[in-house]
Scaffold this motif. Structure first.
Motif, PDB file in Angstrom:
ATOM      1  N   ALA A   1       0.830  -1.214   0.000  1.00 26.09           N
ATOM      2  CA  ALA A   1       0.000   0.000   0.000  1.00 26.09           C
ATOM      3  C   ALA A   1       0.859   1.257   0.000  1.00 26.09           C
ATOM      4  N   ALA A   2       2.090   1.142   0.447  1.00 25.94           N
ATOM      5  CA  ALA A   2       2.997   2.288   0.462  1.00 25.94           C
ATOM      6  C   ALA A   2       3.616   2.550  -0.913  1.00 25.94           C
ATOM      7  N   GLN A   3       3.423   1.622  -1.842  1.00 27.05           N
ATOM      8  CA  GLN A   3       3.975   1.769  -3.185  1.00 27.05           C
ATOM      9  C   GLN A   3       2.912   2.349  -4.128  1.00 27.05           C
ATOM     10  N   PRO A   4       3.323   3.180  -5.060  1.00 29.54           N
ATOM     11  CA  PRO A   4       2.333   3.715  -6.014  1.00 29.54           C
ATOM     12  C   PRO A   4       1.814   2.605  -6.925  1.00 29.54           C
ATOM     13  N   GLY A   5       0.600   2.776  -7.377  1.00 31.64           N
ATOM     14  CA  GLY A   5       0.053   1.840  -8.350  1.00 31.64           C
ATOM     15  C   GLY A   5       0.769   2.009  -9.682  1.00 31.64           C
ATOM     16  N   PRO A   6       0.785   0.977 -10.492  1.00 31.48           N
ATOM     17  CA  PRO A   6       1.426   1.089 -11.802  1.00 31.48           C
ATOM     18  C   PRO A   6       0.665   2.059 -12.695  1.00 31.48           C
ATOM     19  N   ALA A   7       1.309   2.560 -13.704  1.00 28.56           N
ATOM     20  CA  ALA A   7       0.712   3.547 -14.600  1.00 28.56           C
ATOM     21  C   ALA A   7      -0.599   3.050 -15.218  1.00 28.56           C
ATOM     22  N   HIS A   8      -0.674   1.764 -15.521  1.00 24.76           N
ATOM     23  CA  HIS A   8      -1.876   1.220 -16.149  1.00 24.76           C
ATOM     24  C   HIS A   8      -2.995   0.934 -15.135  1.00 24.76           C
ATOM     25  N   ALA A   9      -2.695   1.024 -13.824  1.00 27.85           N
ATOM     26  CA  ALA A   9      -3.711   0.767 -12.788  1.00 27.85           C
ATOM     27  C   ALA A   9      -3.441   1.646 -11.567  1.00 27.85           C
ATOM     28  N   PRO A  10      -3.547   2.951 -11.719  1.00 27.48           N
ATOM     29  CA  PRO A  10      -3.214   3.846 -10.605  1.00 27.48           C
ATOM     30  C   PRO A  10      -4.128   3.664  -9.392  1.00 27.48           C
ATOM     31  N   HIS A  11      -5.330   3.116  -9.592  1.00 22.58           N
ATOM     32  CA  HIS A  11      -6.257   2.869  -8.494  1.00 22.58           C
ATOM     33  C   HIS A  11      -5.817   1.717  -7.594  1.00 22.58           C
ATOM     34  N   LEU A  12      -4.824   0.958  -8.031  1.00 21.61           N
ATOM     35  CA  LEU A  12      -4.377  -0.215  -7.290  1.00 21.61           C
ATOM     36  C   LEU A  12      -3.865   0.149  -5.899  1.00 21.61           C
ATOM     37  N   GLN A  13      -3.221   1.286  -5.751  1.00 20.60           N
ATOM     38  CA  GLN A  13      -2.727   1.700  -4.444  1.00 20.60           C
ATOM     39  C   GLN A  13      -3.895   1.863  -3.459  1.00 20.60           C
ATOM     40  N   ASP A  14      -4.992   2.443  -3.914  1.00 23.04           N
ATOM     41  CA  ASP A  14      -6.166   2.588  -3.047  1.00 23.04           C
ATOM     42  C   ASP A  14      -6.727   1.226  -2.654  1.00 23.04           C
ATOM     43  N   ARG A  15      -6.767   0.309  -3.595  1.00 24.83           N
ATOM     44  CA  ARG A  15      -7.283  -1.034  -3.306  1.00 24.83           C
ATOM     45  C   ARG A  15      -6.399  -1.743  -2.295  1.00 24.83           C
ATOM     46  N   ARG A  16      -5.084  -1.561  -2.428  1.00 29.55           N
ATOM     47  CA  ARG A  16      -4.158  -2.160  -1.461  1.00 29.55           C
ATOM     48  C   ARG A  16      -4.391  -1.587  -0.064  1.00 29.55           C
ATOM     49  N   GLU A  17      -4.635  -0.293   0.006  1.00 27.57           N
ATOM     50  CA  GLU A  17      -4.903   0.345   1.294  1.00 27.57           C
ATOM     51  C   GLU A  17      -6.205  -0.181   1.890  1.00 27.57           C
ATOM     52  N   GLN A  18      -7.219  -0.379   1.074  1.00 26.57           N
ATOM     53  CA  GLN A  18      -8.471  -0.964   1.566  1.00 26.57           C
ATOM     54  C   GLN A  18      -8.239  -2.371   2.106  1.00 26.57           C
ATOM     55  N   SER A  19      -7.429  -3.138   1.422  1.00 28.67           N
ATOM     56  CA  SER A  19      -7.114  -4.496   1.871  1.00 28.67           C
ATOM     57  C   SER A  19      -6.330  -4.461   3.178  1.00 28.67           C
ATOM     58  N   ARG A  20      -5.411  -3.522   3.297  1.00 33.80           N
ATOM     59  CA  ARG A  20      -4.634  -3.375   4.537  1.00 33.80           C
ATOM     60  C   ARG A  20      -5.566  -3.082   5.708  1.00 33.80           C
ATOM     61  N   ARG A  21      -6.458  -2.132   5.518  1.00 35.39           N
ATOM     62  CA  ARG A  21      -7.388  -1.769   6.595  1.00 35.39           C
ATOM     63  C   ARG A  21      -8.313  -2.920   6.957  1.00 35.39           C
ATOM     64  N   ALA A  22      -8.819  -3.605   5.950  1.00 28.90           N
ATOM     65  CA  ALA A  22      -9.715  -4.734   6.208  1.00 28.90           C
ATOM     66  C   ALA A  22      -9.003  -5.824   7.009  1.00 28.90           C
ATOM     67  N   THR A  23      -7.761  -6.100   6.651  1.00 31.23           N
ATOM     68  CA  THR A  23      -6.995  -7.135   7.343  1.00 31.23           C
ATOM     69  C   THR A  23      -6.711  -6.723   8.780  1.00 31.23           C
TER      70      THR A  23
END
Length: 86
Positions: free
Chosen positions: A47-69
């Motif tokens: 979640a601390a890493q930026p999402g790749p250029a083709h999926a910039p929303h991925l960082q937000d999804r990782r953060e949601q997964s971190r919080r859920a866990t």
């Protein structure tokens, strides 16, 4: 367990859903905790890493997964307080 974390269940608590299912009910608690701790570490790191250029929303999804866990672990360990951020 991973699907419970990655789904958008809304109101149901993943601990309740997991422990009411036969597989979750019979799962060794220390192994469940170990997997959740490993996933929390993974999601915290990614979640601390930026999402790749083709999926910039991925960082937000990782953060949601971190919080859920982390929230699931807090529930399991009795560390839940009202309004506690992930």
């Amino acid at each position: 367990m991973c699907l419970l974390l990655e789904s958008d269940l809304g109101e149901p608590d993943p601990e309740e859903v997991f422990t009411t299912h036969p597989l979750g009910r019979d799962a060794p608690p220390e192994q469940v905790d170990a997997l959740l701790v490993a996933l929390a570490g993974y999601w915290t790191r990614t979640a601390a890493q930026p999402g790749p250029a083709h999926a910039p929303h991925l960082q937000d999804r990782r953060e949601q997964s971190r919080r859920a866990t982390l929230n699931w672990l807090r529930t399991r360990w009795g560390w839940v307080t009202e309004g506690q951020p992930g």
